[in-house]
Design a protein around this motif. Structure first.
Motif, PDB file in Angstrom:
ATOM      1  N   GLN A 149       0.824  -1.206   0.000  1.00 26.47           N
ATOM      2  CA  GLN A 149       0.000   0.000   0.000  1.00 26.47           C
ATOM      3  C   GLN A 149       0.864   1.264   0.000  1.00 26.47           C
ATOM      4  N   ASN A 150       1.941   1.178   0.725  1.00 34.88           N
ATOM      5  CA  ASN A 150       2.850   2.327   0.769  1.00 34.88           C
ATOM      6  C   ASN A 150       3.490   2.575  -0.604  1.00 34.88           C
ATOM      7  N   VAL A 151       3.913   1.516  -1.257  1.00 31.35           N
ATOM      8  CA  VAL A 151       4.492   1.648  -2.604  1.00 31.35           C
ATOM      9  C   VAL A 151       3.467   2.202  -3.584  1.00 31.35           C
ATOM     10  N   GLN A 152       2.235   1.670  -3.472  1.00 28.87           N
ATOM     11  CA  GLN A 152       1.170   2.109  -4.370  1.00 28.87           C
ATOM     12  C   GLN A 152       0.872   3.590  -4.189  1.00 28.87           C
ATOM     13  N   LEU A 153       0.856   4.027  -2.938  1.00 32.48           N
ATOM     14  CA  LEU A 153       0.589   5.447  -2.656  1.00 32.48           C
ATOM     15  C   LEU A 153       1.679   6.330  -3.263  1.00 32.48           C
ATOM     16  N   LYS A 154       2.933   5.879  -3.093  1.00 36.03           N
ATOM     17  CA  LYS A 154       4.033   6.660  -3.657  1.00 36.03           C
ATOM     18  C   LYS A 154       3.949   6.716  -5.180  1.00 36.03           C
ATOM     19  N   GLN A 155       3.578   5.607  -5.787  1.00 34.14           N
ATOM     20  CA  GLN A 155       3.451   5.564  -7.241  1.00 34.14           C
ATOM     21  C   GLN A 155       2.341   6.500  -7.734  1.00 34.14           C
ATOM     22  N   LYS A 156       1.217   6.483  -6.998  1.00 32.08           N
ATOM     23  CA  LYS A 156       0.097   7.358  -7.376  1.00 32.08           C
ATOM     24  C   LYS A 156       0.484   8.827  -7.233  1.00 32.08           C
ATOM     25  N   ASN A 157       1.177   9.139  -6.122  1.00 35.00           N
ATOM     26  CA  ASN A 157       1.614  10.526  -5.918  1.00 35.00           C
ATOM     27  C   ASN A 157       2.604  10.947  -7.000  1.00 35.00           C
ATOM     28  N   LYS A 158       3.492   9.991  -7.338  1.00 31.17           N
ATOM     29  CA  LYS A 158       4.457  10.290  -8.394  1.00 31.17           C
ATOM     30  C   LYS A 158       3.754  10.507  -9.727  1.00 31.17           C
ATOM     31  N   LEU A 159       2.744   9.678  -9.981  1.00 30.49           N
ATOM     32  CA  LEU A 159       1.989   9.798 -11.222  1.00 30.49           C
ATOM     33  C   LEU A 159       1.240  11.127 -11.281  1.00 30.49           C
ATOM     34  N   LYS A 160       0.676  11.528 -10.108  1.00 24.92           N
ATOM     35  CA  LYS A 160      -0.020  12.813 -10.063  1.00 24.92           C
ATOM     36  C   LYS A 160       0.944  13.963 -10.343  1.00 24.92           C
ATOM     37  N   ASP A 161       2.151  13.897  -9.759  1.00 25.27           N
ATOM     38  CA  ASP A 161       3.146  14.940 -10.012  1.00 25.27           C
ATOM     39  C   ASP A 161       3.519  14.997 -11.486  1.00 25.27           C
ATOM     40  N   ILE A 162       3.678  13.836 -12.087  1.00 21.80           N
ATOM     41  CA  ILE A 162       4.032  13.797 -13.517  1.00 21.80           C
ATOM     42  C   ILE A 162       2.897  14.364 -14.369  1.00 21.80           C
ATOM     43  N   GLN A 163       1.650  13.985 -14.009  1.00 18.85           N
ATOM     44  CA  GLN A 163       0.502  14.510 -14.760  1.00 18.85           C
ATOM     45  C   GLN A 163       0.403  16.030 -14.625  1.00 18.85           C
ATOM     46  N   ARG A 164       0.696  16.510 -13.397  1.00 18.69           N
ATOM     47  CA  ARG A 164       0.654  17.963 -13.186  1.00 18.69           C
ATOM     48  C   ARG A 164       1.727  18.662 -14.020  1.00 18.69           C
ATOM     49  N   LYS A 165       2.938  18.054 -14.049  1.00 22.68           N
ATOM     50  CA  LYS A 165       4.001  18.634 -14.864  1.00 22.68           C
ATOM     51  C   LYS A 165       3.654  18.590 -16.344  1.00 22.68           C
ATOM     52  N   ILE A 166       3.030  17.493 -16.743  1.00 24.03           N
ATOM     53  CA  ILE A 166       2.606  17.387 -18.147  1.00 24.03           C
ATOM     54  C   ILE A 166       1.599  18.481 -18.481  1.00 24.03           C
ATOM     55  N   GLN A 167       0.641  18.705 -17.550  1.00 17.96           N
ATOM     56  CA  GLN A 167      -0.367  19.746 -17.774  1.00 17.96           C
ATOM     57  C   GLN A 167       0.287  21.124 -17.878  1.00 17.96           C
ATOM     58  N   GLU A 168       1.284  21.358 -16.979  1.00 19.32           N
ATOM     59  CA  GLU A 168       1.992  22.642 -17.039  1.00 19.32           C
ATOM     60  C   GLU A 168       2.750  22.774 -18.353  1.00 19.32           C
ATOM     61  N   ASN A 169       3.362  21.667 -18.808  1.00 16.35           N
ATOM     62  CA  ASN A 169       4.072  21.703 -20.085  1.00 16.35           C
ATOM     63  C   ASN A 169       3.138  21.951 -21.254  1.00 16.35           C
ATOM     64  N   ILE A 170       1.934  21.364 -21.169  1.00 11.18           N
ATOM     65  CA  ILE A 170       0.941  21.577 -22.229  1.00 11.18           C
ATOM     66  C   ILE A 170       0.542  23.045 -22.285  1.00 11.18           C
ATOM     67  N   ILE A 171       0.310  23.633 -21.079  1.00 16.25           N
ATOM     68  CA  ILE A 171      -0.049  25.059 -21.025  1.00 16.25           C
ATOM     69  C   ILE A 171       1.068  25.903 -21.612  1.00 16.25           C
ATOM     70  N   THR A 172       2.313  25.599 -21.180  1.00 15.10           N
ATOM     71  CA  THR A 172       3.457  26.362 -21.682  1.00 15.10           C
ATOM     72  C   THR A 172       3.622  26.190 -23.187  1.00 15.10           C
ATOM     73  N   ALA A 173       3.477  24.940 -23.652  1.00 13.72           N
ATOM     74  CA  ALA A 173       3.599  24.694 -25.105  1.00 13.72           C
ATOM     75  C   ALA A 173       2.533  25.443 -25.875  1.00 13.72           C
ATOM     76  N   SER A 174       1.308  25.469 -25.319  1.00 13.37           N
ATOM     77  CA  SER A 174       0.209  26.172 -25.985  1.00 13.37           C
ATOM     78  C   SER A 174       0.493  27.660 -26.090  1.00 13.37           C
ATOM     79  N   ILE A 175       0.985  28.247 -24.964  1.00 15.85           N
ATOM     80  CA  ILE A 175       1.270  29.691 -24.975  1.00 15.85           C
ATOM     81  C   ILE A 175       2.465  29.993 -25.876  1.00 15.85           C
ATOM     82  N   ASN A 176       3.502  29.121 -25.814  1.00 15.18           N
ATOM     83  CA  ASN A 176       4.646  29.312 -26.711  1.00 15.18           C
ATOM     84  C   ASN A 176       4.215  29.266 -28.168  1.00 15.18           C
ATOM     85  N   ALA A 177       3.298  28.324 -28.453  1.00 11.55           N
ATOM     86  CA  ALA A 177       2.785  28.224 -29.829  1.00 11.55           C
ATOM     87  C   ALA A 177       2.051  29.500 -30.224  1.00 11.55           C
TER      88      ALA A 177
END
Length: 565
Positions: free
Chosen positions: A335-363
């Motif tokens: 359960q502890n590993v799973q929680l860390k993986q989910k948190n890591k996945l959420k962080d990656i998704q958040r970074k991806i969303q920020e990158n999408i926003i930045t890419a959109s504005i750069n475009a």
């Protein structure tokens, strides 16, 4: 504790800058006048960047001295620089400001020049001849007061040209007769081409063909031996109209081609450097594919994790009776590993969303460049060409119908609106002189009687950063200033920039009505979420502080991206 240190740092920085400013010796009127003269000389030598630096510095001193004459001279020099850089809207803005201060003085020479320059922009750039003639006549009043016959001849030549351009030959004739009488004694050599062209236009109107040909060809001869390319190009255009009217088509086309060649040469000399936007769509597609690959990778990891969970549960069921303690320990571990993986996945998704926003504005910003370049280099040129061919068609077919006139007027107005839109999409001052000049100009342009923007900067105006970095910071700050204008109801705002340890410190403050920080994410039009995402993606920080009825303060710290050596 960190906040206290930051406040102490900013307070120390503020007091240091204030102390340094207070230690500056107040300039004398003589020193400021000398600075204005140096700026003017640099402008005449076409050293526009150096001239703008000196003229803006002189303007600061002139305002401190409260000397209306020097203030007006500074604005005139700044405007003249923009005029030569073909930034006519900016030139028009500063000429008008200069005229406001000149009206408070007895300097009729300066009033004469400012009115004449404003008249030039109205006639030659805005094509608003009635307003242009009004300012030319105001200029004539002042040149008459100071009894400057040379300037009187010059201004009357402009008035003649304006009247002839709109077909009011009889109104322009008295001015032309005066110039013909006095030009040899008081006129300038540089206006000889224009004078002969105007005589040719008048005799063409009166169907005195021999005289018209003589004057046009004399104007071309003078133009070819001199350096008045603009007047020479207009001469070829007017001569081609005359030749078309008289059905001398071959020679007419020759002159029209010469006009086109000269116009292209003049435009090439004046054209500003445009940013390279080749490959924008390809780069954006590659970046989107990279984001998709990252998402697919982590989805596969999540699926693998689920499969491992099922397998482990099956094993747990088989050995539950013998290994109950191990199962419990393994369960909590998993359960502890799973929680860390989910948190890591959420962080990656958040970074991806920020990158999408930045890419959109750069475009969007890259599309701004592309559209601005396309409008200026293609659409604007096509509109000008269409207007020219319509003019030639009218002359050839002797068709001066109201519809043709309206179409020409619409094409000309569209041309200038397209040009203005091009400059709004990609400020040429940003590309030519850099971030700090562009922001200083942005504050001046947006300041009015209801809202004043103060610009403070401890970095030299000549400092240049990476081109994309300058564009990003310009549009971020521009969005913050737009929020103040649209939402704050403030009367004063201050933009402060400083540089330390390869970091750019930006502060935007206003005395407006403020807003609830916890609600700003839901306020439409602020764009603060996008700004926050962009700053974070650049490795920077942003802090927002706002108090209802007490104003808003936004601080940004961003690592500087320097120009590649």
């Amino acid at each position: 504790m960190t906040q206290i240190r930051l406040v102490i740092f900013l307070l120390t920085l503020f007091l240091t800058s204030q102390s340094a400013f207070s230690q500056d010796k107040n300039p004398t009127e003589k020193e400021t006048t000398q600075l204005v003269q140096e700026a003017t000389k640099l402008m005449l030598d076409e050293k526009h960047e150096e001239s703008l630096i000196k003229s803006r510095k002189a303007l600061k001193y002139a305002i401190a001295l409260n000397n209306n004459n020097l203030i007006a001279n500074c604005y005139n020099t700044i405007a003249a620089n923009f005029d030569q850089l073909t930034e006519f809207e900016k030139a028009f803005f500063y000429y008008k400001k200069g005229l406001i201060y000149a009206q408070k003085t007895n300097n009729n020479i300066l009033k004469n020049w400012l009115n004449n320059n404003i008249g030039n922009i109205y006639c030659f750039d805005k094509k608003e001849y009635a307003k242009g003639i009004y300012y030319y006549k105001k200029s004539l009043e002042y040149s008459t007061k100071i009894k400057d016959t040379t300037q009187i001849v010059f201004t009357k030549l402009n008035i003649t040209w304006a009247y002839f351009d709109i077909g009011q030959y009889e109104e322009g004739l008295p001015y032309l007769e005066f110039i013909n009488k006095h030009h040899s004694k008081y006129g300038k050599e540089s206006t000889t081409v224009a004078l002969n062209m105007l005589n040719g236009m008048y005799h063409s109107h009166k169907n005195n063909n021999k005289k018209a040909i003589t004057y046009f060809e004399k104007a071309i001869e003078k133009g070819n031996t001199g350096d008045e390319k603009s007047d020479l190009s207009f001469t070829h255009l007017e001569y081609s109209k005359f030749l078309f009217k008289n059905k001398l088509f071959k020679k007419a086309y020759q002159n029209l081609n010469t006009y086109n060649a000269l116009t292209t040469e003049i435009n090439d000399d004046d054209k500003l450097k445009k940013a390279n936007v080749a490959g924008i769509n390809l780069e954006l597609d590659e970046y989107k594919r990279e984001i998709d690959n990252i998402e697919s990778k982590f989805k596969s990891q999540e699926q693998l994790m689920i499969e491992n969970q099922t397998k482990n549960k099956r094993i747990s069921v088989i050995i539950i009776s013998a290994l109950i303690i191990i199962i419990i320990l393994f369960y909590f571990y998993f359960q502890n590993v799973q929680l860390k993986q989910k948190n890591k996945l959420k962080d990656i998704q958040r970074k991806i969303q920020e990158n999408i926003i930045t890419a959109s504005i750069n475009a969007q910003e890259l599309e701004r460049k592309k559209i601005a370049s396309f409008l200026h280099d293609n659409i604007s040129a096509l509109l000008s060409s269409a207007a020219l061919h319509l003019t030639v068609f009218s002359a050839k077919n002797k068709n001066n119908s109201e519809e043709i006139t309206k179409i020409k007027s619409i094409l000309i107005q569209t041309h200038y609106k397209v040009r203005d839109l091009s400059h709004q999409l990609l400020p040429s001052l940003l590309a030519r002189f850099g971030l700090f000049y562009a922001l200083n100009d942005l504050c001046e342009i947006n300041s009015n009687s209801n809202l004043h923007f103060e610009f403070c900067n401890n970095v030299t105006n000549e400092t240049r950063y990476n081109e994309d970095y300058e564009m990003k910071m310009y549009f971020i700050i521009s969005e913050l200033l737009n929020n103040i204008i649209k939402h704050s109801d403030a009367s004063n705002a201050k933009l402060t920039l400083s540089e330390k340890d390869s970091m750019l410190y930006i502060s935007v403050k206003d005395n407006g009505e403020g807003f609830e920080i916890k609600n700003y994410r839901t306020i439409e039009g602020f764009g603060l979420n996008q700004i926050r995402a962009r700053i974070k993606n650049m490795g920077g920080k942003i802090k927002i502080k706002s108090i209802i009825n007490s104003g808003t303060s936004i601080s940004i710290i961003a690592p500087i991206e320097y120009k590649n050596s």
